[in-house]
Scaffold this motif. Structure first.
Motif, PDB file in Angstrom:
ATOM      1  N   GLN A 104      -9.806  36.515  -4.981  1.00 20.48           N
ATOM      2  CA  GLN A 104     -10.342  35.892  -6.194  1.00 20.48           C
ATOM      3  C   GLN A 104      -9.371  34.858  -6.748  1.00 20.48           C
ATOM      4  O   GLN A 104      -9.776  33.765  -7.159  1.00 20.48           O
ATOM      5  CB  GLN A 104     -10.653  36.948  -7.253  1.00 20.48           C
ATOM      6  N   GLU A 130      -9.625  31.789  -4.582  1.00 17.80           N
ATOM      7  CA  GLU A 130     -10.877  31.062  -4.851  1.00 17.80           C
ATOM      8  C   GLU A 130     -10.795  30.323  -6.178  1.00 17.80           C
ATOM      9  O   GLU A 130     -11.286  29.199  -6.295  1.00 17.80           O
ATOM     10  CB  GLU A 130     -12.053  32.029  -4.848  1.00 17.80           C
ATOM     11  N   GLU A 187      -8.831  27.218  -5.662  1.00 18.58           N
ATOM     12  CA  GLU A 187      -9.580  26.206  -4.918  1.00 18.58           C
ATOM     13  C   GLU A 187     -10.519  25.422  -5.834  1.00 18.58           C
ATOM     14  O   GLU A 187     -10.831  24.267  -5.556  1.00 18.58           O
ATOM     15  CB  GLU A 187     -10.356  26.862  -3.781  1.00 18.58           C
TER      16      GLU A 187
END
Length: 134
Positions: free
Chosen positions: A32, A35, A38
């Protein structure tokens, strides 16, 4: 990057004797965090991945220290998310758009009518409270 490769920095920091359930929590937290990084759309360096892995491990250790030894159930939050969806749907309701809402929320028009009806009843009860009609 697939999950196996992305987990390499975390696995490099985890002791082989680390409990499997805590390892799983750390992996979920780490993925998580990666992500979320990102989303910022900046390149993620190896040193940043290591820092994220350390954060995931620290969060896991905190969770273990706070909740470890307890028998607790972590629900999936299905009812909560459905409630958020229902409230959002109710906000978009204009009195005539059952079919449109059904398409938008991947429900049948009948289910949308049931949800809107329940939300209306809750709204009326909230506004009226417990009226003393005597």
């Amino acid at each position: 990057m697939d999950d196996k490769n992305i987990l390499a920095p975390l696995h490099a920091l985890v002791d082989p004797a680390y409990p499997e359930n805590l390892r799983t929590v750390a992996e979920i937290l780490f993925i998580q965090l990666v992500e979320d990084e990102e989303i910022i759309e900046l390149p993620i360096s190896d040193s940043r991945l290591t820092a994220l892995a350390l954060m995931a491990l620290r969060q896991t250790e905190r969770l273990s220290a706070e909740m470890g030894g307890m028998n607790f159930y972590l629900n999936k939050g299905v009812r909560y998310r459905a409630s958020l969806r229902d409230r959002k749907m109710f906000e978009c309701f204009n009195g005539r758009n059952y079919d449109e809402l059904a398409r938008a929320y991947h429900l049948t028009p009948m289910r949308v009518r049931q949800i809107i009806g329940a939300m209306m009843a809750d709204e009326i009860a909230r506004r009226q409270g417990k009226l003393d009609l005597e």
